[in-house]
Write a protein that holds these residues in place. Structure first.
Motif, mmCIF file in Angstrom:
data_model
loop_
_atom_site.group_PDB
_atom_site.id
_atom_site.type_symbol
_atom_site.label_atom_id
_atom_site.label_comp_id
_atom_site.label_asym_id
_atom_site.label_seq_id
_atom_site.Cartn_x
_atom_site.Cartn_y
_atom_site.Cartn_z
ATOM 1 N N UNK A 99 37.617 39.140 25.492
ATOM 2 C CA UNK A 99 38.236 38.191 26.432
ATOM 3 C C UNK A 99 39.460 38.751 27.143
ATOM 4 N N UNK A 100 40.222 39.579 26.456
ATOM 5 C CA UNK A 100 41.401 40.157 27.089
ATOM 6 C C UNK A 100 41.071 41.040 28.274
ATOM 7 N N UNK A 101 39.896 41.665 28.244
ATOM 8 C CA UNK A 101 39.477 42.514 29.359
ATOM 9 C C UNK A 101 38.685 41.739 30.411
ATOM 10 N N UNK A 102 38.024 40.669 29.985
ATOM 11 C CA UNK A 102 37.190 39.909 30.919
ATOM 12 C C UNK A 102 38.029 38.977 31.790
ATOM 13 N N UNK A 103 39.079 38.387 31.219
ATOM 14 C CA UNK A 103 39.860 37.403 31.967
ATOM 15 C C UNK A 103 40.424 37.943 33.283
ATOM 16 N N UNK A 104 40.994 39.166 33.332
ATOM 17 C CA UNK A 104 41.460 39.661 34.632
ATOM 18 C C UNK A 104 40.346 39.763 35.667
ATOM 19 N N UNK B 214 53.489 48.788 45.960
ATOM 20 C CA UNK B 214 52.238 48.278 46.516
ATOM 21 C C UNK B 214 52.286 46.760 46.666
ATOM 22 N N UNK B 215 51.546 46.212 47.610
ATOM 23 C CA UNK B 215 51.478 44.754 47.748
ATOM 24 C C UNK B 215 50.732 44.138 46.572
ATOM 25 N N UNK B 216 50.988 42.862 46.295
ATOM 26 C CA UNK B 216 50.341 42.209 45.149
ATOM 27 C C UNK B 216 48.819 42.294 45.185
ATOM 28 N N UNK B 217 48.227 42.272 46.390
ATOM 29 C CA UNK B 217 46.769 42.346 46.476
ATOM 30 C C UNK B 217 46.251 43.656 45.890
ATOM 31 N N UNK B 218 46.955 44.752 46.185
ATOM 32 C CA UNK B 218 46.549 46.049 45.654
ATOM 33 C C UNK B 218 46.774 46.120 44.143
ATOM 34 N N UNK B 219 47.889 45.547 43.677
ATOM 35 C CA UNK B 219 48.160 45.539 42.238
ATOM 36 C C UNK B 219 47.092 44.733 41.512
ATOM 37 N N UNK B 220 46.749 43.587 42.078
ATOM 38 C CA UNK B 220 45.731 42.753 41.446
ATOM 39 C C UNK B 220 44.397 43.454 41.345
ATOM 40 N N UNK B 221 43.979 44.090 42.436
ATOM 41 C CA UNK B 221 42.707 44.793 42.419
ATOM 42 C C UNK B 221 42.772 46.003 41.487
ATOM 43 N N UNK B 222 43.916 46.687 41.481
ATOM 44 C CA UNK B 222 44.074 47.832 40.589
ATOM 45 C C UNK B 222 44.017 47.434 39.129
ATOM 46 N N UNK B 223 44.692 46.332 38.779
ATOM 47 C CA UNK B 223 44.654 45.875 37.391
ATOM 48 C C UNK B 223 43.251 45.442 36.995
ATOM 49 N N UNK C 25 37.802 55.564 44.828
ATOM 50 C CA UNK C 25 38.132 54.664 43.723
ATOM 51 C C UNK C 25 36.957 54.560 42.757
ATOM 52 N N UNK C 26 35.746 54.510 43.293
ATOM 53 C CA UNK C 26 34.559 54.415 42.440
ATOM 54 C C UNK C 26 34.439 55.631 41.529
ATOM 55 N N UNK C 27 34.611 56.813 42.096
ATOM 56 C CA UNK C 27 34.520 58.045 41.297
ATOM 57 C C UNK C 27 35.627 58.082 40.248
ATOM 58 N N UNK C 28 36.835 57.701 40.648
ATOM 59 C CA UNK C 28 37.955 57.701 39.702
ATOM 60 C C UNK C 28 37.736 56.685 38.584
ATOM 61 N N UNK C 29 37.136 55.553 38.921
ATOM 62 C CA UNK C 29 36.826 54.548 37.904
ATOM 63 C C UNK C 29 35.838 55.095 36.879
ATOM 64 N N UNK C 30 34.785 55.742 37.350
ATOM 65 C CA UNK C 30 33.798 56.316 36.435
ATOM 66 C C UNK C 30 34.440 57.395 35.560
ATOM 67 N N UNK C 31 35.298 58.206 36.169
ATOM 68 C CA UNK C 31 35.987 59.245 35.394
ATOM 69 C C UNK C 31 36.908 58.629 34.347
ATOM 70 N N UNK D 68 41.214 47.082 33.984
ATOM 71 C CA UNK D 68 40.636 46.218 32.948
ATOM 72 C C UNK D 68 39.137 46.459 32.811
ATOM 73 N N UNK D 69 38.468 46.645 33.946
ATOM 74 C CA UNK D 69 37.030 46.913 33.902
ATOM 75 C C UNK D 69 36.747 48.220 33.175
ATOM 76 N N UNK D 70 37.577 49.233 33.419
ATOM 77 C CA UNK D 70 37.389 50.515 32.732
ATOM 78 C C UNK D 70 37.583 50.362 31.231
ATOM 79 N N UNK D 71 38.634 49.633 30.832
ATOM 80 C CA UNK D 71 38.884 49.434 29.409
ATOM 81 C C UNK D 71 37.777 48.606 28.762
ATOM 82 N N UNK D 72 37.238 47.657 29.519
ATOM 83 C CA UNK D 72 36.129 46.862 28.995
ATOM 84 C C UNK D 72 34.906 47.738 28.739
ATOM 85 N N UNK D 73 34.591 48.621 29.680
ATOM 86 C CA UNK D 73 33.433 49.496 29.479
ATOM 87 C C UNK D 73 33.652 50.443 28.302
#
Length: 697
Positions: free
Chosen positions: A503-508, A304-313, A387-393, A317-322
Motif C-alpha cells: 500500500x505504501x507504494x501503491x497509494x502515490x 522543479x514545479x510541483x507537477x514534476x515532483x508529483x510525477x517524479x515521486x 524517463x522510460x529507460x531510466x525507470x527500467x534501469x 514509487x512505481x520503481x520501488x513497487x516493482x
C-alpha cells in the motif's frame, strides 16, 4: 590547592617543530613528572624532550593509543595529564584545571581548546576556524586532558585503533558511568599545521576512526555515519554567513572523511558480526540515508514545479513497487541457504541477483505497458523515452542493491549495507545537484539520480564481495534448478511482506492518477516523513521475531516489545508533528498546507505498533499464512476504495482511510496477540526454517 600528583604524558612522533614550546609550557608549571613517549621519530624529538627535562621512553612505533597507555603505565602520579605535542599550556593553567577536576569530582576533564594555525596559509586557518566553531569543541577528548590514572588503566585505549581512539574511549567511559567534562574557563592553545597534506591527514584519520568506532559499537552506527554529512551541512551554513572563503574546505572535509570511512568498512573483517550487531547495522542503514533523502526531495521541490515532483515521486514509487514485487522472497531465502553453501555462496549470489533483476525488470516493463495504456497518472511519464529507460534501469539496479543487502546479512556483514545505503543516497543527491547545475530541470534528472544512486550501490556491493573473495559466479547463471531452490522457501514469506508494504507504494500511484501530480508531490513528501517513523514499529517487530523464534512465546516479552515500540513511536511521532510543518513550509506553500495530514498519520503509526509486533510474533511461531491474511485485509481496506476516497475527500481522506485500515488490523492483531501468547507455537509446512526467520529483512 590540590595535593594530587600530576604526571604529564606527551606522545610525540617527529614533533620537533612544536615539542619544545609544548614542554617548556608544561615544565614551568612544575608537574610531578613529565614523560615523552617517542614513536620512533626520525627528527630531534627525543633529544629535545631530554633537553627539556622529560623522561623519554619509546612505544616502538605502535601508534598513539599504545603510546598513551605506555605513558600512563610508566607514570607514578594519581592523575595523568595527556597533552599532545601541538598544545601549549598558558601559565598556571595546569593547577587551575586540577582544582576544577578535583572540586567537580571528575574522572576525566579536558582543557578548553582555542585552535590556531601555525602559519599564515589557508588550510591551517580553515582547520582552526572549523574547530573553533564546531560542536566537537564541547566533546570530551584526550588531546589536553586530565584523567585519574586508575580509571585510564582500567578502561584503557584500544590498541587496534590508529585514529578515533578518543571517541571510542569516551563511549566506554560513559557506558561505565565515569564523570567526564570539558572546561569552559581553563583554555589552552591548540595548533594546526598550515598545509593541505596535514588537513587531508586529519580528515582521513577522522573518517577511518569513525568507521572503526561504529564497527566496534554498531549501536552508534547511524549517528556516527551521518556525522561528517551533518558537520558539512552546518559548516557550509556557517561559512556562508561568517567566512565564505572556507567553503572549499568543507568539500575536502566531506570527501576525505567518507573516503576513509568507506575504505575502512569495505576492508574485510576478521570475523563475522554478531546478530545484535547485524540488527544495529541494518537499522542504521535504513535510518541514516533519511537525511539525504529529505535533502534530495527538498532540493527537487525548490527547483522543479510541483507537477514534476508529483510525477517524479510516482515514477520512483512505481520503481520501488516493482522491486518489492520482483524480489519473490529471494532475499529471505538467501538468509537460509547462503550460510550452507560450500563455495561461500558465489553461485547462489549470482543466481539470486539474476533472479531478482530479471523479475523486477519484467515487472517494470509490464507496469510501463499497462500504465501507458491507461494514459493517466504515472503513465504520462512514459511519453519521454529517456524517463522510460531510466525507470527500467532503476528497477533493475534497485532490485540488485536490495538483494545485496540480504547477502550482507546472510554473511553476517550487515555493516556493508550501511556503506551502500550512504553511497547510494549521497550519489543521488550529488547527481541531482549536478543536473540542476548544468541546466537539466525536468523529470529525467530526478529519475536519473535515483538510477545513478542504485548503480553506485551495486558497484560498491560487487567490490565488497570481491574483497571478501566471494565474487558472484556468473557462469552459474539463471538456471531453473537453483532459481527454484531459492523461490520454494521464499514465496510464503514474500506474500506477507507484499501485503504489508505494497500500500505504501501503491497509494502515490493512485493519488497521481486521481488528484494529479501536484497532490502527489505533497503526499509523497509527507508519506516519506511518516515512513521514517514507521520504521520504529517495524524494527520492534523484527526484534521480537529474533527474540521469540524457536521458543515458547512469553507474554512479558511481547508486552515489553509493544511498550518499547509505542514509547519510541510516540516520541518520534510527536517530533514529526512539531517539526513536520516547519520542514514543509520550507519547501513552499504547495507543501505547507499538507501539514494537516500529519495529525492523522501519526496516530495510525501508533496503531501499527500493535500490528508489527503481531507480525513479528507470527513469523517467529511460523504463522505466516495467518499474518498474511491480516495484512492483506488491511491492504484491501486501503487500496480498494482509495481512488474514490481521493476524488471525493482529497489527501485528507486518503490519510484517514489508511488510519482506518491500520486501526482495523491493530484490533485483530491485539486480539490475536492475547491468544497467541498463551499457546504453544505451531510450525506451518513449507515455511522458512527458523534460521531464516531470525533475520529481519
Amino acid at each position: 590547592m590540590s595535593d594530587l600528583k600530576v604526571s604529564v604524558v606527551v606522545p610525540a612522533r617527529n614533533a620537533a617543530a612544536w615539542l619544545r614550546e609544548c614542554l617548556e609550557s608544561i615544565r614551568s608549571q612544575h608537574p610531578h613528572e613529565m614523560i615523552v613517549v617517542d614513536g620512533c621519530s626520525t627528527d630531534d624529538t627525543a633529544a629535545i624532550a631530554r633537553e627539556c627535562g622529560a623522561t623519554v621512553i619509546s612505544d616502538e612505533g605502535r601508534g598513539l593509543p599504545a603510546a598513551r597507555m605506555l605513558g600512563a603505565r610508566t607514570a607514578t602520579g594519581e592523575v595523568v595529564a595527556l597533552i599532545d605535542a601541538d598544545v601549549v599550556l598558558p601559565p598556571d593553567s595546569l593547577r587551575r584545571l586540577l582544582d576544577e577536576f578535583e572540586s567537580g569530582g571528575y574522572d576525566g576533564l579536558q582543557f578548553g581548546l582555542a585552535s590556531e594555525a601555525d602559519g599564515p596559509g589557508y588550510w591551517g586557518a580553515a582547520l582552526a576556524w572549523h574547530h573553533n566553531h564546531s560542536r566537537v569543541r564541547g566533546w570530551f577528548g584526550v588531546s589536553a586532558t586530565l584523567m585519574r590514572r586508575d580509571v585510564l588503566l582500567s578502561v584503557g585505549f584500544d590498541d587496534e585503533f590508529r585514529s578515533g581512539e578518543d571517541v571510542e574511549l569516551r563511549i566506554r567511559l560513559e557506558q561505565a558511568g565515569y564523570r567526564l567534562g570539558v572546561s569552559d574557563s581553563v583554555v589552552v592553545r591548540h595548533r594546526f599545521d598550515d598545509t593541505f597534506d596535514y588537513a587531508r591527514d586529519q580528515w582521513l584519520q577522522d573518517g577511518a576512526g569513525m568507521a572503526r568506532t561504529v564497527r566496534k559499537h554498531p549501536g552508534r552506527a547511524g549517528w556516527m555515519a551521518m556525522l561528517p554529512l551533518l558537520a558539512t551541512v552546518r559548516g557550509v551554513g556557517l561559512s556562508l554567513f561568517k567566512a565564505p572563503r572556507f567553503l572549499p574546505y568543507w568539500m575536502g572535509f566531506f570527501l576525505y572523511n567518507y573516503r576513509a570511512m568507506f575504505g575502512e568498512i569495505l576492508r574485510p573483517a576478521h570475523k563475522p558480526i554478531s546478530v545484535g550487531g547485524n540488527a544495529a547495522w541494518l537499522a542504521a542503514a535504513r535510518i541514516a540515508p533519511m537525511v539525504t533523502g529529505f535533502l534530495f526531495w527538498a532540493l527537487a521541490a525548490l527547483v522543479l514545479p510541483p507537477e514534476q515532483i508529483g510525477l517524479g515521486s510516482a515514477v520512483v514509487s512505481a520503481a520501488l513497487l516493482t522491486v518489492q514485487l520482483g524480489m519473490l522472497g529471494v532475499g529471505p531465502a538467501t538468509l537460509t541457504l547462503l550460510p550452507t553453501e560450500t563455495d561461500g555462496g558465489r553461485r547462489l549470489v549470482a543466481t539470486s541477483l539474476l533472479t531478482v533483476a530479471t523479475s523486477s525488470l519484467f515487472g517494470a516493463g509490464l507496469l510501463v505497458v499497462v500504465t501507458r495504456w491507461l494514459g493517466t497518472g504515472v503513465g504520462e511519464a512514459w511519453n519521454d523515452p529517456v524517463v522510460t529507460v531510466l525507470f527500467l534501469a532503476t528497477a533493475l539496479l534497485a532490485a540488485s542493491a536490495y538483494q545485496l543487502d540480504h547477502v550482507g546479512v546472510a554473511q553476517q556483514r550487515a555493516d556493508r549495507t550501511l556503506v551502500r545505503s550512504l553511497v547510494q543516497s549521497l550519489v543521488q543527491l550529488a547527481f541531482l545537484a549536478a543536473g540542476f547545475a548544468v541546466g537539466i530541470r525536468d523529470l529525467s534528472v530526478v529519475v536519473g539520480a535515483v538510477a545513478a544512486g542504485a548503480l553506485a550501490s551495486v558497484l560498491v556491493g560487487f567490490r565488497q564481495l570481491a574483497r571478501a573473495k566471494v565474487s558472484p559466479d556468473w557462469r552459474h547463471g539463471l538456471r531453473p534448478g537453483p532459481a527454484l531452490k531459492l523461490l520454494k522457501p521464499g514465496l510464503p514469506n514474500h506474500a506477507l511482506m507484499l501485503a504489508d508494504r505494497a500500500p505504501g507504494y501503491v497509494l502515490p500511484l493512485i493519488v497521481a492518477s486521481t488528484l494529479g501530480p501536484s497532490s502527489t508531490a505533497a503526499w509523497y513528501i509527507v508519506w516519506m516523513m511518516a515512513s521514517a517513523v514507521f520504521f520504529v514499529p517495524q524494527s520492534a517487530g523484527f526484534t521480537l521475531q529474533t527474540a521469540l523464534a524457536g521458543t515458547r512465546a512469553r507474554p512479558g516479552l511481547v508486552a515489553s516489545a509493544l511498550r518499547a515500540s509505542l514509547v519510541l513511536t510516540l516520541v518520534a511521532g510527536l517530533i514529526l508533528v512539531v517539526a513536520g510543518p516547519l520542514l514543509l513550509s520550507f519547501l513552499g506553500p504547495q507543501y505547507a498546507s499538507a501539514w494537516v495530514l500529519l495529525p492523522v498519520l501519526v496516530p495510525a503509526l501508533l496503531l501499527s505498533c500493535v500490528t508489527q509486533v503481531y507480525y513479528g510474533l507470527c513469523r517467529a511461531q511460523g504463522r505466516l499464512f495467518e499474518a498474511t491474511v491480516v495484512a492483506t485485509l488491511a491492504a484491501v481496506l486501503v487500496v480498494a476504495p482509495a481512488a474514490a476516497v481521493a476524488v471525493n475527500y482529497g489527501l485528507t481522506g486518503v490519510s484517514v482511510l489508511w488510519a482506518v485500515a491500520q486501526a482495523t488490523a491493530s484490533v485483530i492483531a491485539a486480539r490475536r496477540l492475547v491468544t497467541l501468547t498463551r499457546v504453544k507455537p505451531a510450525a506451518t509446512a513449507g515455511e522458512i526454517p527458523s534460521a531464516a526467520r531470525h533475520q529481519p529483512t
